[in-house]
Design an enzyme around this catalytic site. Structure first.
Site, mmCIF file in Angstrom:
data_model
loop_
_atom_site.group_PDB
_atom_site.id
_atom_site.type_symbol
_atom_site.label_atom_id
_atom_site.label_comp_id
_atom_site.label_asym_id
_atom_site.label_seq_id
_atom_site.Cartn_x
_atom_site.Cartn_y
_atom_site.Cartn_z
ATOM 1 N N ASN A 12 9.786 1.964 14.033
ATOM 2 C CA ASN A 12 9.290 1.298 12.826
ATOM 3 C C ASN A 12 7.786 1.032 12.991
ATOM 4 O O ASN A 12 7.374 0.336 13.935
ATOM 5 C CB ASN A 12 10.072 -0.009 12.643
ATOM 6 C CG ASN A 12 9.634 -0.780 11.416
ATOM 7 O OD1 ASN A 12 8.444 -0.871 11.139
ATOM 8 N ND2 ASN A 12 10.570 -1.358 10.698
ATOM 9 N N HIS A 15 4.032 -2.521 11.602
ATOM 10 C CA HIS A 15 3.000 -3.444 12.084
ATOM 11 C C HIS A 15 1.694 -2.756 12.463
ATOM 12 O O HIS A 15 0.698 -3.435 12.709
ATOM 13 C CB HIS A 15 3.572 -4.362 13.161
ATOM 14 C CG HIS A 15 4.652 -5.218 12.563
ATOM 15 N ND1 HIS A 15 4.391 -6.076 11.518
ATOM 16 C CD2 HIS A 15 5.982 -5.258 12.774
ATOM 17 C CE1 HIS A 15 5.530 -6.646 11.138
ATOM 18 N NE2 HIS A 15 6.504 -6.169 11.876
ATOM 19 N N HIS A 48 9.131 -0.150 6.066
ATOM 20 C CA HIS A 48 9.658 -1.083 5.061
ATOM 21 C C HIS A 48 8.588 -1.310 3.997
ATOM 22 O O HIS A 48 7.543 -1.887 4.283
ATOM 23 C CB HIS A 48 10.002 -2.399 5.776
ATOM 24 C CG HIS A 48 10.640 -3.440 4.901
ATOM 25 N ND1 HIS A 48 11.075 -4.638 5.407
ATOM 26 C CD2 HIS A 48 10.923 -3.470 3.571
ATOM 27 C CE1 HIS A 48 11.599 -5.371 4.428
ATOM 28 N NE2 HIS A 48 11.502 -4.687 3.302
ATOM 29 N N ARG A 50 7.680 -3.464 1.433
ATOM 30 C CA ARG A 50 8.059 -4.785 0.912
ATOM 31 C C ARG A 50 7.514 -4.957 -0.489
ATOM 32 O O ARG A 50 6.507 -4.356 -0.864
ATOM 33 C CB ARG A 50 7.503 -5.893 1.820
ATOM 34 C CG ARG A 50 8.131 -5.913 3.202
ATOM 35 C CD ARG A 50 7.642 -7.120 3.982
ATOM 36 N NE ARG A 50 8.217 -8.335 3.450
ATOM 37 C CZ ARG A 50 9.236 -9.005 3.994
ATOM 38 N NH1 ARG A 50 9.771 -8.591 5.123
ATOM 39 N NH2 ARG A 50 9.699 -10.082 3.419
ATOM 40 N N ARG A 54 2.847 -6.275 2.036
ATOM 41 C CA ARG A 54 2.043 -6.939 3.071
ATOM 42 C C ARG A 54 1.685 -6.011 4.226
ATOM 43 O O ARG A 54 0.750 -6.268 4.963
ATOM 44 C CB ARG A 54 2.737 -8.191 3.588
ATOM 45 C CG ARG A 54 3.943 -7.928 4.426
ATOM 46 C CD ARG A 54 4.445 -9.187 5.081
ATOM 47 N NE ARG A 54 5.072 -10.088 4.139
ATOM 48 C CZ ARG A 54 6.042 -10.947 4.450
ATOM 49 N NH1 ARG A 54 6.445 -11.035 5.701
ATOM 50 N NH2 ARG A 54 6.580 -11.731 3.556
ATOM 51 N N GLU A 75 13.022 1.518 4.312
ATOM 52 C CA GLU A 75 13.655 0.198 4.143
ATOM 53 C C GLU A 75 13.140 -0.442 2.874
ATOM 54 O O GLU A 75 11.929 -0.433 2.618
ATOM 55 C CB GLU A 75 13.262 -0.723 5.297
ATOM 56 C CG GLU A 75 14.070 -0.544 6.533
ATOM 57 C CD GLU A 75 13.655 -1.566 7.569
ATOM 58 O OE1 GLU A 75 13.104 -2.623 7.220
ATOM 59 O OE2 GLU A 75 13.859 -1.275 8.747
ATOM 60 N N THR A 106 12.503 -9.890 8.128
ATOM 61 C CA THR A 106 13.868 -9.942 7.594
ATOM 62 C C THR A 106 14.682 -10.931 8.436
ATOM 63 O O THR A 106 14.793 -10.774 9.646
ATOM 64 C CB THR A 106 14.505 -8.536 7.661
ATOM 65 O OG1 THR A 106 13.543 -7.601 7.175
ATOM 66 C CG2 THR A 106 15.752 -8.460 6.824
ATOM 67 N N GLU A 156 23.623 -0.914 9.344
ATOM 68 C CA GLU A 156 22.740 -1.268 10.449
ATOM 69 C C GLU A 156 23.033 -2.718 10.804
ATOM 70 O O GLU A 156 22.893 -3.616 9.968
ATOM 71 C CB GLU A 156 21.263 -1.085 10.060
ATOM 72 C CG GLU A 156 20.353 -1.451 11.236
ATOM 73 C CD GLU A 156 18.908 -1.008 11.074
ATOM 74 O OE1 GLU A 156 18.664 0.057 10.449
ATOM 75 O OE2 GLU A 156 18.033 -1.729 11.572
ATOM 76 N N HIS A 199 16.489 -4.975 15.143
ATOM 77 C CA HIS A 199 15.762 -6.226 14.932
ATOM 78 C C HIS A 199 15.631 -6.987 16.249
ATOM 79 O O HIS A 199 16.618 -7.357 16.866
ATOM 80 C CB HIS A 199 16.412 -7.148 13.885
ATOM 81 C CG HIS A 199 15.373 -8.000 13.221
ATOM 82 N ND1 HIS A 199 14.728 -7.620 12.071
ATOM 83 C CD2 HIS A 199 14.825 -9.162 13.584
ATOM 84 C CE1 HIS A 199 13.842 -8.524 11.751
ATOM 85 N NE2 HIS A 199 13.870 -9.474 12.653
ATOM 86 N N HIS A 222 8.438 -4.028 16.011
ATOM 87 C CA HIS A 222 7.443 -5.030 16.392
ATOM 88 C C HIS A 222 7.124 -4.974 17.883
ATOM 89 O O HIS A 222 5.955 -4.962 18.283
ATOM 90 C CB HIS A 222 7.954 -6.424 15.985
ATOM 91 C CG HIS A 222 6.986 -7.512 16.261
ATOM 92 N ND1 HIS A 222 7.021 -8.259 17.416
ATOM 93 C CD2 HIS A 222 5.916 -7.961 15.548
ATOM 94 C CE1 HIS A 222 6.031 -9.134 17.391
ATOM 95 N NE2 HIS A 222 5.340 -8.980 16.279
HETATM 96 N N1 PXP Z 1 15.860 -2.832 11.126
HETATM 97 C C1 PXP Z 1 15.618 -3.518 9.993
HETATM 98 C C2 PXP Z 1 16.563 -3.376 8.848
HETATM 99 C C3 PXP Z 1 14.459 -4.322 9.859
HETATM 100 O O1 PXP Z 1 14.219 -4.991 8.722
HETATM 101 C C4 PXP Z 1 13.559 -4.379 10.941
HETATM 102 C C5 PXP Z 1 12.302 -5.184 10.806
HETATM 103 O O2 PXP Z 1 11.502 -4.641 9.824
HETATM 104 C C6 PXP Z 1 13.851 -3.640 12.081
HETATM 105 C C7 PXP Z 1 15.020 -2.894 12.157
HETATM 106 C C8 PXP Z 1 12.930 -3.621 13.258
HETATM 107 O O3 PXP Z 1 12.837 -4.905 13.807
HETATM 108 P P1 PXP Z 1 11.716 -5.211 14.876
HETATM 109 O O4 PXP Z 1 10.410 -4.998 14.207
HETATM 110 O O5 PXP Z 1 11.982 -6.631 15.257
HETATM 111 O O6 PXP Z 1 11.941 -4.246 16.019
#
Ligand code: PXP
Length: 253
Positions: A12, A15, A48, A50, A54, A75, A106, A156, A199, A222
């Protein structure tokens, strides 16, 4: 069920866009990060979009689809605005997530049980366009079952609570949260769903989750982007892939 199925890593890159947007302009470029992640062995890219834009913005989504040769997991919240964009971008997959403007990230899974009808309409319209639909849910049997009832292809499982209890070093709660994820994965797979999770996953907490054989994909952002500040994105992605692969073959560190 076969126990030698691999577990994919979806990186992901939200960030990277957070950092870009902190200054405006175009640097650092999340598409460049996605290309680097692909070269380091990522199996997919997650982003994602949003409602408040952001981090990722609409143009990023189009560029990720065009310029990166990996499955794109889009996402989004279940809104008509996002649906229109997703149908236009045509990603490999959409992951529907709950969204709240004031949250930092989230905070929990979708309540599929209470919003079956509304979510079913999104699952139907996206699936009819050839997009795989995943529902981000808490690891609870009722949510897994409701996801199956509305024909989602994937769930998920939210690992945020697991992440928190690991951070708080609470062994009994870690065991409990891990069991919830593992039981939900087993139940979902037996109902014919593909199981993903994500997450708050890090080098330190990923292996017990990657070791759950029904889980086919982990989406991690992240931590990987944060760690890239110290070791570079290439190394952070490679190290995460190695940990996941080792967990799959029982070589836990
Ligand atoms: N999966 C989903 C559905 C999420 O919303 C997120 C955060 O955007 C992640 C995975 C990844 O989480 P993290 O950034 O904490 O690794």
């Amino acid at each position: 069920m076969s126990t030698d199925e691999p577990c994919r890593l979806g990186v992901n890159i939200d960030h990277v866009a957070t950092l870009r947007n902190a200054r405006g302009g175009v640097m650092p470029d999340p598409v460049r990060a996605a290309l680097l992640a692909a070269a380091a062995g990522a199996d997919g890219i997650t982003a994602h979009l949003r409602e408040d834009r952001r981090h990722i913005v609409d143009a990023d989504m189009y560029r990720l689809k065009e310029e990166v040769n990996l499955p794109l997991n889009f996402e989004m919240a279940a809104t008509e605005e996002m649906l229109k964009i997703a149908l236009d971008v045509q990603p490999h997959a959409v992951c529907l997530v709950p969204e709240n403007r004031t949250e930092r990230t989230t905070e929990g899974g979708l309540d599929v049980v209470s919003h079956k009808q509304q979510l079913a309409s999104f699952v139907d319209r996206l699936s009819s366009a050839g997009i795989r639909v995943s529902l981000f849910i808490d690891p609870e049997f009722a949510q897994v079952e409701a996801a199956r009832d509305i024909n989602a292809a994937v769930v998920e499982l939210h690992t945020g609570t697991y992440h928190e209890v690991v951070l708080a070093t609470r062994p009994e709660l870690i065991k409990q949260e891990h069991a919830k994820i593992s039981d939900s994965a087993e139940a979902g797979a037996s109902l014919g769903l593909e199981i993903h999770a994500g997450h708050g996953l890090t080098f330190d907490n990923v292996q017990p989750i990657a070791g759950i054989q029904q889980i086919r994909e982990l989406n991690i952002g992240h931590f990987l982007v944060g760690e890239a500040v110290f070791m570079g994105l290439d190394r952070s992605v490679r190290e995460m892939k190695r940990l996941i692969e080792d967990a799959r073959t029982g070589m836990l560190v």
